[in-house]
Structure formats: C-alpha cells, structure tokens
Scaffold this active site. Structure first.
Site, PDB file in Angstrom:
ATOM      1  N   ASP A  58       0.854  -1.190   0.000  1.00 51.05           N
ATOM      2  CA  ASP A  58       0.000   0.000   0.000  1.00 51.05           C
ATOM      3  C   ASP A  58       0.892   1.244   0.000  1.00 51.05           C
ATOM      4  O   ASP A  58       2.101   1.156   0.184  1.00 51.05           O
ATOM      5  CB  ASP A  58      -0.937   0.012   1.216  1.00 51.05           C
ATOM      6  CG  ASP A  58      -0.213  -0.374   2.481  1.00 51.05           C
ATOM      7  OD1 ASP A  58       0.989  -0.044   2.608  1.00 51.05           O
ATOM      8  OD2 ASP A  58      -0.825  -1.000   3.355  1.00 51.05           O
ATOM      9  N   ASP A  99       1.309   4.778   1.735  1.00 48.71           N
ATOM     10  CA  ASP A  99       0.918   5.716   2.788  1.00 48.71           C
ATOM     11  C   ASP A  99       1.521   7.080   2.504  1.00 48.71           C
ATOM     12  O   ASP A  99       2.648   7.193   2.019  1.00 48.71           O
ATOM     13  CB  ASP A  99       1.410   5.208   4.146  1.00 48.71           C
ATOM     14  CG  ASP A  99       0.690   3.931   4.551  1.00 48.71           C
ATOM     15  OD1 ASP A  99      -0.490   3.781   4.171  1.00 48.71           O
ATOM     16  OD2 ASP A  99       1.307   3.079   5.224  1.00 48.71           O
ATOM     17  N   ASP A 112       9.668   3.294  13.321  1.00 47.36           N
ATOM     18  CA  ASP A 112      10.343   2.178  13.999  1.00 47.36           C
ATOM     19  C   ASP A 112      11.754   1.904  13.468  1.00 47.36           C
ATOM     20  O   ASP A 112      12.750   2.152  14.138  1.00 47.36           O
ATOM     21  CB  ASP A 112       9.468   0.914  14.014  1.00 47.36           C
ATOM     22  CG  ASP A 112       8.897   0.536  12.657  1.00 47.36           C
ATOM     23  OD1 ASP A 112       9.198   1.215  11.655  1.00 47.36           O
ATOM     24  OD2 ASP A 112       8.149  -0.460  12.579  1.00 47.36           O
TER      25      ASP A 112
END
Ligand code: ATP
Ligand code: MG
Length: 444
Positions: A98, A100, A183
């Site tokens: 996807d 983002d 992260d």
C-alpha cells in the site's frame, strides 16, 4: 550538520555496543541520552536528499490514486510525501502493498480538499481518501514523545505505562519529528512529490544498501514503547531477507515478555501479517529463535519443544510452506488453516490425555472438550474471530472421518462444505509421518 551528528550518535551507540558486548546493553541508551534527541528536535536539521537521478523510484510504480492525492495536496500548498513501506519496497524493487502518505496538512485540511475523505481514529486522526474500494491513508506529521513530554506536560492521563509502553501518541510535529518516531530506519524514508527526491533523516539509505534492519534510537527503549516492534523486526527480517543489527537484535531475547501487555486483537493482526507475509516458515523459525513464540502460541511452543520424533515440527513447517506457496501463486488463504495447524498437536495431546485418564470416555465429548480448551487458552493471548474458530473446529473434527472408507459416510464427507480444507490438512499430516496408512492416496 545536526542530522549527521544524530546519525553519528546512533552509530556511536552501535560502536560502543559492539566493543563492550551484549552484556552492556545499557550503553547505547546512555549514548542516546548524551546526544539527547529532544535537544535536536527543536531545530530543523538537513536530511540527506537523494535526487531523482540517483534512485530507482519511478512514478510508473506508484499507484494512480496515491499520485492523485499527492498532487492535490501539493497544489494546495502542503508538503506531500510517500512514506514507510512503499518507499522501502520500491527502493528494493519489491511491489508495495500500500502507499501511505505523510503531509503537513492537518486532518481537517485534508478533509476539505477531498470529497471522498473520512477521518478515522480518536487519539490520532488519520484521513482515509476513498477511491472505490481502495483507500489511500494520509497522516499528518507526528511529533515525538520527547517533545510532548517537555512541552505538554499538563495532561492528567498517562502517556506511558509503567513498562514504558506508549499509550498516547497524538501530537503533530515536523517531518523530521515524524521520521524519528518511526520504527526502523528503512521505514523512515520519504519520497517527495515536489521534486521526486528521496528524503533520509536517519541514515536509512546505508541500511538499505547493507540490508540491515535497525531500530531508530535506543532499541530497548523503543521496544518498551511498543513491544510489537519486536514482531515487526521478525517480519521485516523474514520478508526482506535483512539481518537485524546486533544492537537491535539483542534486547529481543530479554523483552519478549512485554508482549503480554498487548491486546489480543492487536496480536491477531500482527500474527496474520507474520504468517501471511509469504515467509511464514522463516517467521516461525525466527520467532522460536528469539523466544517470542511462547508469548503468542504458548501451547504450540510447548508441543514443539516436546516433539522427540519431529513429526509436529515437520507437519507445521509443511503447512506453513504450503501457505507461502499459495501466496506466491496468488491463491486465497484463510486464517483458519493457520490456527488449525498451529494448534493441532496441542489439541490432540489434550484429547489423548483425556482419553487415557478417563475410563469409558465418550470420544466425541473428549474431542469437543479438547478443542474448546485449546481455543479458549489461545484466545486469552491472541483473539481468533469466531468465523475462523468455527472452521478450525470443522477441520479438526473431520479428521477422524477419513478413516471410514465405505458406504454413505464417504459420500457425506465428500459433500461436507469443509471437505477440501480437511482433506488438505489430512494429507499434510500424512506427509509429515503422523498417519501411517494410505489415507491421503486413497482420498486423493
Ligand atoms: P508493510 O509492507 O507490511 O505494509 P510498512 O512498513 O508499510 O510495511 P505499516 O504497518 O503499513 O508497515 O506501517 C507504515 C509505517 O508506519 C511504517 O513503515 C513505519 O514507518 C510506521 N510504523 C508502523 N508501525 C510502527 C510502530 N509500531 N512504531 C513506529 N512506527 C511504526
Ligand atoms: Mg504499509
């Protein structure tokens, strides 16, 4: 200059870590504190910019709807960038799952730009822009926890649990803040629609080249903030074939127990991402290596540790391999198959124990009790939606019916709506050496 210092600070932590060995896991934290991020957060620092001519991301590989959203935000005067997995995957020549988008527009401003937009999330608002069934997610740059702690300390509710887990994360920030709160370094790259450059605040391009997964900041602190990052480390290592940097790897051995704080519904989502990543066999091996499996599938972990002939281990690996193959071939997969395989041996162990300890035990009842108990225990850690646990029961309870090969029972089994799944499952048991007869060949 400051950006380079920060990357140096990170590398400094790693270097000290390497020199002093794993027993001194606190040293990187100390170094991190010395080069305290929050003192840098106040300043805009210069990222490394990789111009279009020097990277492989082409607009041809970007989803049309994501491009529409990027351009519309940009035309309205906002910054608009792809971020995270899509940038990482395109740089590695993978097809992104996807796309983002990150922007400096606030959610309400995004909503005003797009008629087909809905704001979701109570604590941190995200904009979902709808194109038919496709959703493009647009997130406003988020601030870091450090900035919140220093500047907004008046709120009565706690931002972190006692173990350091972040409970609230709802402050907007600059693009740089946004990068540093992500992260792994390789997940903190941006693709800027303004000039098609890749923007790197955290030294991610080096890590992409070295094929290394590295947490941003002090690893132990970042795992404490969100223990799911340990599962994400396993998933990205398996999916991308990257190694986990030693400083990011070592705390995983000690902090797995923090997964006990994560709600079962979130663990369910993460487990699907792990085992439906196309690399389920590797994910299982890594989860066992890091001692994490026991916090997700305690019963499976025990059964694997007590499997002298290796039949369950072989069965499970073959089951997961068949899932990996189906994903590679773009065939449908179901969570029910995963759970029925993971919990098969724990369930039959319970069943066998109950049959051997209670004289004149009804087999149907014993099976039912064993299925209930195993699923109940599993659901206290990882929730399994009922529509899937029903199918798990079907697959399991059909197994003994493959022993009947005469008359109407054969027809009835063939007509059962879960025949195919139960048959595949039975053949896996057979190939793993659990069944000693020719059931698989006969039914095939
Ligand atoms: P995938 O290909 O599996 O979608 P992804 O990197 O896009 O991988 P997502 O879960 O979609 O992963 O998250 C999007 C981005 O959000 C990540 O790349 C990362 O920058 C950030 N992110 C997600 N989860 C966390 C987390 N627990 N802590 C910090 N940042 C996170
Ligand atoms: Mg993603």
């Amino acid at each position: 200059m400051l950006a380079s210092l920060r990357v140096l600070a990170r590398r400094g932590g790693d270097l000290l870590f390497a020199v002093t060995g794993f027993c001194c896991a606190k040293i990187p934290r100390l170094v991190n504190r010395l080069f305290n991020r929050s003192s840098f957060d106040r300043h805009m620092t210069n990222p490394v910019l990789i111009p279009r001519a020097e990277h492989c991301i082409s607009r041809d590989n970007i989803d049309d709807n994501a491009l529409k959203v990027l351009y519309r935000l940009q035309r309205a005067g906002y910054r608009a960038l792809l971020v995270g997995g899509s940038v990482r995957d395109m740089l590695l020549n993978h097809v992104p799952k996807d796309f983002d988008i990150a922007t400096d527009a606030h959610p309400e401003q995004v909503k005003r730009l797009f008629g087909n937009c809905r704001l979701i999330g109570r604590r941190f608002r995200l904009a979902h822009v709808f194109y038919g069934r496709e959703i493009v997610e647009v997130a406003t740059f988020r601030g870091s926890q450090d900035v919140q702690d220093d500047e907004d300390d008046t709120s009565p509710d706690h931002r972190q649990s006692e173990s350091g887990r972040i409970l609230r994360d709802n402050v907007y920030g600059s693009i740089e803040d946004d990068a540093w709160r992500r992260d792994f370094t390789i997940n903190a790259l941006y693709y800027d629609i303004a000039d098609y450059s890749v923007v790197d605040y955290v030294g991610a391009m080096d890590d992409i080249k070295q094929r290394v997964l590295r947490l941003i900041g002090d690893p132990a602190t970042r795992y404490r903030e969100d223990p799911v990052r340990m599962l994400r480390a396993v998933r990205f290592a398996a999916k991308l074939g990257f190694s986990i940097h030693p400083a990011s790897e070592q705390p995983i051995y000690e902090l797995g127990h923090l997964l006990a704080d994560i709600p079962p519904a979130r663990l369910y989502e993460e487990i699907l991402k792990l085992f439906h990543s196309g690399q389920a066999v590797t994910c299982l091996a890594l989860l066992r290596q890091y001692g994490l499996l026991k916090y997700l599938f305690a019963q499976t972990d025990r059964a694997l540790n007590n499997d002298p002939q290796g039949i369950f281990s072989t069965f499970l690996q073959q089951a997961l391999h068949s899932t990996d193959v189906r994903i590679a071939e773009d065939k449908p997969i179901t969570p029910a198959f995963l759970f029925s395989a993971m919990l098969w041996r724990p369930m039959t162990l319970l069943y066998e124990r109950s049959m051997s300890t209670q004289a004149e035990q009804d087999t149907g009842m014993a099976l039912n009790d064993a299925m209930n108990d195993v699923l109940h225990i599993q659901c206290t850690r990882v929730s399994i939606p009922r529509r899937f646990s029903m199918v798990v029961r079907d697959i399991w309870s059909l197994q003994h019916r493959f022993t009947y090969r005469h008359g109407r029972r054969v027809q009835l089994l063939l007509q059962h709506h879960k025949f195919r799944a139960a048959y595949d499952f039975m053949c896996l048991r057979s190939h793993a050496g659990e069944l000693t007869d020719d059931s698989c060949e006969w039914w095939t």
